[in-house]
Design an enzyme around this catalytic site. Structure first.
Site, PDB file in Angstrom:
ATOM      1  N   SER A 140     -39.128  60.248 -48.492  1.00 19.44           N
ATOM      2  CA  SER A 140     -38.889  60.348 -47.063  1.00 19.44           C
ATOM      3  C   SER A 140     -39.877  61.303 -46.406  1.00 19.44           C
ATOM      4  O   SER A 140     -41.077  61.042 -46.385  1.00 19.44           O
ATOM      5  CB  SER A 140     -37.442  60.765 -46.806  1.00 19.44           C
ATOM      6  OG  SER A 140     -37.146  60.739 -45.435  1.00 19.44           O
TER       7      SER A 140
ATOM      8  N   ASP B  57     -37.158  54.960 -41.898  1.00 21.84           N
ATOM      9  CA  ASP B  57     -35.787  54.508 -41.673  1.00 21.84           C
ATOM     10  C   ASP B  57     -35.095  55.308 -40.570  1.00 21.84           C
ATOM     11  O   ASP B  57     -34.044  54.916 -40.083  1.00 21.84           O
ATOM     12  CB  ASP B  57     -34.957  54.548 -42.969  1.00 21.84           C
ATOM     13  CG  ASP B  57     -34.834  55.950 -43.569  1.00 21.84           C
ATOM     14  OD1 ASP B  57     -35.565  56.867 -43.135  1.00 21.84           O
ATOM     15  OD2 ASP B  57     -34.016  56.108 -44.497  1.00 21.84           O
TER      16      ASP B  57
ATOM     17  N   ASP C 287     -39.926  58.802 -39.432  1.00 22.19           N
ATOM     18  CA  ASP C 287     -40.135  59.661 -40.592  1.00 22.19           C
ATOM     19  C   ASP C 287     -40.951  58.921 -41.646  1.00 22.19           C
ATOM     20  O   ASP C 287     -41.405  57.791 -41.430  1.00 22.19           O
ATOM     21  CB  ASP C 287     -38.812  60.186 -41.140  1.00 22.19           C
ATOM     22  CG  ASP C 287     -37.920  59.110 -41.729  1.00 22.19           C
ATOM     23  OD1 ASP C 287     -38.177  57.919 -41.496  1.00 22.19           O
ATOM     24  OD2 ASP C 287     -36.957  59.468 -42.447  1.00 22.19           O
TER      25      ASP C 287
ATOM     26  N   ASP D  44     -40.524  57.366 -44.534  1.00 17.36           N
ATOM     27  CA  ASP D  44     -40.179  56.027 -45.027  1.00 17.36           C
ATOM     28  C   ASP D  44     -39.664  55.131 -43.911  1.00 17.36           C
ATOM     29  O   ASP D  44     -39.181  54.030 -44.159  1.00 17.36           O
ATOM     30  CB  ASP D  44     -39.165  56.108 -46.174  1.00 17.36           C
ATOM     31  CG  ASP D  44     -37.869  56.797 -45.793  1.00 17.36           C
ATOM     32  OD1 ASP D  44     -37.875  57.599 -44.838  1.00 17.36           O
ATOM     33  OD2 ASP D  44     -36.842  56.552 -46.448  1.00 17.36           O
TER      34      ASP D  44
END
Length: 470
Positions: free
Chosen positions: A116, A264, A260, A262
């Site tokens: 992340s 999501d 962010d 990743d």
């Protein structure tokens, strides 16, 4: 077995593989640690084998982000899974919600390799069962950890009689089309939107998701670079949206979006360059999802979201349900209640029509549709959902978290307040509330305060922090 050379490491006797103590990298919701110090490709291979054994899957889907270590870890995981007889569908570079899409659409358990917003040396695995159902400590992750620990010391498991296959499949176009099918953007007015991908996976997904929409896209940091050369890919830290705020003002854009690492989570900036509370976005999306469902439905919100979320849900005919912080709790409650939507203070947004999984870009499409369907600027549009003064999350380093929490409770627990311990300590009065909860991974206490006015919020915030930091 030879004694460990460090207190946080053990040594596997077969093959001489040294691995970190798995308690350091297997968290409540995922696997996360420094590569290669805490884990590496041989260990990822064991995780792949354990994932197949615990889920009993005959097939899985695997994807990864843009971090330098991600392709190798992802491939090793797939090899371990295939050795246990599972057919592995590799979707390559993807966002976490793109992996959830693949898990849902293909009805396969999934593994996403990402850390992340953590720094470049970190990597991790987010796991789900078929249909993007979460895997956490109580839903399989502890069992996976136990198998990996066993094999790390005694040797890899015996292969299955028939090795599974590894095949590649493209899912980006189908994922983007699915998101667009859930929000009507056909008749919105043209909008100019600045998107800061933070050199993360938003640079991969946003162009496809926004394709064909009446938008002028101003991209920032779309180059995939897991070393994050421009800023940390964590939009909840105000320092990481400064560039976006400035660019929105310079471009005269209608809004800005920050993703962010990743991709999501999605954070929203209005036309003035001011950040919009994720609670306000949750309330806005909740109202729209309730309207899509005839003014009926359950909406999940964690206990740190604003009072306004539950109020807006009720005003629009829905039923709000409060839950703990964390995606496994949100997804569990959504499945249990049949909820249509869920929102968190951290800019995670969950949708029934996305397999109860979180997708920041679907929330962004709702914001674009709401903004483009009327003439007011975003700041005025969201004002109706942003009703209270909030502190945001304030972290304090604390060596004895239970003792400090007990001190705060003793100071505030009176007949005039309500106290609950669903997730940390929540104290609620007529004009304010606060939540104080420990980090799962660090010696921190996290404080969130909300009140009906700024003065009261600041007073309660300062009183709690004085006790926490005494």
């Amino acid at each position: 077995m030879a004694p460990a050379t460090q207190t946080t490491r053990t040594t596997r006797t077969t093959g001489g593989l040294t691995v970190a103590d798995l308690s350091q990298i297997v968290k409540a919701y995922d696997v996360r640690g420094v590569v290669p110090d805490q884990w590496d490709e041989p260990l990822a291979e064991l995780f792949g084998a354990a994932f197949v054994q615990v889920t009993g899957a005959s097939g899985i889907v695997v994807g990864h982000d843009m971090r330098p270590s991600s392709p190798g870890l992802s491939r090793a995981f797939g090899k371990g899974a295939a050795a246990q007889g599972a057919d592995v569908t590799e979707i390559g570079l993807c966002s976490t919600d793109q992996l959830y899409y693949a898990s849902g659409a293909l009805d396969l358990p999934g593994a996403m390799f990402t850390a992340s917003h953590n720094p470049a040396q970190y990597n991790g695995i987010k796991l789900c069962r078929a249909g993007a159902a979460p895997v956490g400590q109580d839903t399989g992750l502890d069992d996976i950890r136990a198998l990996v620990e066993e094999w790390a010391e005694s040797g890899a498991p015996a292969p299955a009689p028939t090795t599974g296959t590894l095949t590649h499949r493209e899912t980006l176009g189908d994922y983007a089309a699915h998101l667009r099918s859930l929000v009507d953007l056909a008749s919105i007015r043209p909008l100019k939107v600045v998107v800061d991908a933070g050199n993360g996976m938003g640079g991969h997904t946003v162009p496809s998701v926004f394709e064909g929409l009446p938008l002028t896209l101003v991209p920032m940091y779309f180059e995939l670079d897991g070393t994050f050369p421009n800023h940390e890919a964590n939009p909840l830290d105000p320092a990481n949206i400064v560039d976006l705020q400035q660019r929105v003002r310079e471009e005269g854009a209608d809004l800005g979006l920050a993703l962010d690492g990743d991709a999501d989570r999605c954070f929203v900036v209005d036309e003035r360059g001011e950040g919009v509370s994720p609670s306000a976005i949750a309330a806005l999306v909740a109202a729209r999802e309730l309207a899509r469902n005839g003014g009926k439905g359950t909406v999940i919100h964690n206990l740190i979201t604003s009072w306004s979320v539950a109020e807006v849900v009720k005003e629009n005919g829905g039923t709000p349900v409060r839950t703990r912080v964390g995606h496994s709790f949100i997804k569990g409650e959504m499945a249990r209640t049949g909820a249509i939507f869920g929102g968190e203070h951290s800019a995670h947004y969950y949708f029934r029509d996305f397999w109860n999984a979180d997708t920041g870009l679907l929330a962004a499409l709702h914001v674009l549709a709401a903004l483009g369907g009327q003439e007011k600027p975003l700041s005025r549009l969201v004002a109706q959902y942003d009703r209270y003064a909030a502190s945001g999350e304030i972290n304090s380093t604390v060596t004895d978290q239970p003792a400090r929490t007990a001190d705060v409770r003793a100071a505030f627990e009176t007949p005039d307040v309500t106290v609950d311990t669903m997730d940390g300590l929540t104290v609620t009065a007529g004009e304010w509330w606060f939540n104080l909860r420990p980090s799962n991974t660090e010696p921190l206490l996290r404080l969130n305060v909300e009140a009906r006015d700024e003065t009261t919020m600041a007073k309660i915030r300062d009183e709690v922090l004085a006790l926490v930091r005494a």
